[in-house]
Design an enzyme around this catalytic site. Structure first.
Site, mmCIF file in Angstrom:
data_model
loop_
_atom_site.group_PDB
_atom_site.id
_atom_site.type_symbol
_atom_site.label_atom_id
_atom_site.label_comp_id
_atom_site.label_asym_id
_atom_site.label_seq_id
_atom_site.Cartn_x
_atom_site.Cartn_y
_atom_site.Cartn_z
ATOM 1 C CB CYS A 68 14.913 11.879 6.017
ATOM 2 S SG CYS A 68 13.374 12.457 5.285
ATOM 3 C CG HIS A 81 10.353 8.246 6.174
ATOM 4 N ND1 HIS A 81 11.205 8.005 5.123
ATOM 5 C CD2 HIS A 81 10.528 9.547 6.527
ATOM 6 C CE1 HIS A 81 11.867 9.116 4.850
ATOM 7 N NE2 HIS A 81 11.480 10.061 5.696
ATOM 8 C CG ASP A 139 10.075 5.227 3.835
ATOM 9 O OD1 ASP A 139 9.468 6.242 3.425
ATOM 10 O OD2 ASP A 139 11.281 5.236 4.135
#
Length: 252
Positions: A140, A220, A188
């Site tokens: 991320c 995600h 996502d």
């Protein structure tokens, strides 16, 4: 951008069970988590975290897995002691956090403050820990900095791996100077199909080795914060880790 800015999905997830095998120490005033393989190795992995930070047990357990596979693994505190708690309760302004408004000294989690941390860690891996090859893993938020440190002007890491990346600019991705693999989630909003296809086109332009894997049934954060009691999430998380091991096995 090749991937969008972090959002609420970047700090939501499930805490995993386990006991970390590594230890906390410092490089200057930066805290790091380090774990070593049983047999001394000249290969290292630098793990650049999501905004939950280096003390999150989930990412420490991942570092331990790298050590179990023969790598010296290091996770730095990218946030100067100001990560975002998992599933942070109450009102939270992501942009205010990005501007340093929650930090006691106003230190913002921006490249000018984070790049020097990574530089110090790479120096520590190269010198004190004698790593001849270094792979960088970005989850991320951390993905941006894997890409930044795979640039020609830096040349600090030898291969990169990203899982559900956020906030990577097109120019940063276009400028890589080494092999890069990506594990993406079907659901996502930070790295949706449009951004994924755009990233694929850019990676083709670079002429560098690349790989993009898409995992169905996950969202995600699956590679770090997913609920591994769910079969699809557990499979995707484990397979993404194996993808990374194979990538580093080929290019480190």
């Amino acid at each position: 951008m090749a991937s969008s800015l972090p959002g609420p999905c970047c700090y939501q997830g499930v805490k995993h069970a386990g006991v970390a095998k590594g230890s906390l120490s410092k490089i200057g005033d930066i805290e790091i988590y380090t774990v070593h393989p049983e047999t001394p190795s000249d290969k290292g992995v630098l793990i650049l975290t999501d905004i939950i930070g280096h003390r999150f047990i989930n990412v420490q357990l991942i570092a331990d897995q790298f050590a179990a596979n023969g790598y010296t693994a290091m996770i730095p505190d990218l946030f100067h002691g100001d990560p975002v708690p998992l599933n942070r309760p109450g009102e939270f302004d992501m942009q205010a956090w990005r501007n340093g408004e929650y930090h006691p000294t106003g230190t913002a989690p921006l490249p000018e403050n984070i790049d020097p941390i990574i530089d110090s860690c790479i120096t520590e891996l190269r010198t004190t820990l004698d790593c001849k090859k270094i792979g960088a893993v970005g989850y991320c938020f951390g993905a941006k900095y894997v890409v930044r440190h795979l640039q020609p002007e830096r040349g600090e890491v030898d291969a990169g791996f990203l899982a559900h990346p956020s906030h990577v600019t097109e120019d940063e991705l276009r400028g890589i100077n080494g092999p890069l693999a990506i594990a993406a989630a079907e659901t996502d909003r930070i790295f949706p199909a449009e951004k994924r296809h755009q990233s694929e086109s850019i990676l083709q332009e670079t002429g560098k080795p690349y790989q993009i894997s898409l995992f169905s049934g996950v969202a995600h954060g699956f590679a770090v914060r997913g609920d591994i009691q769910e079969r699809a999430v557990r499979f995707a998380k484990e397979t993404a880790f194996i993808q990374c091991l194979q990538w580093f096995g080929e290019y480190l």
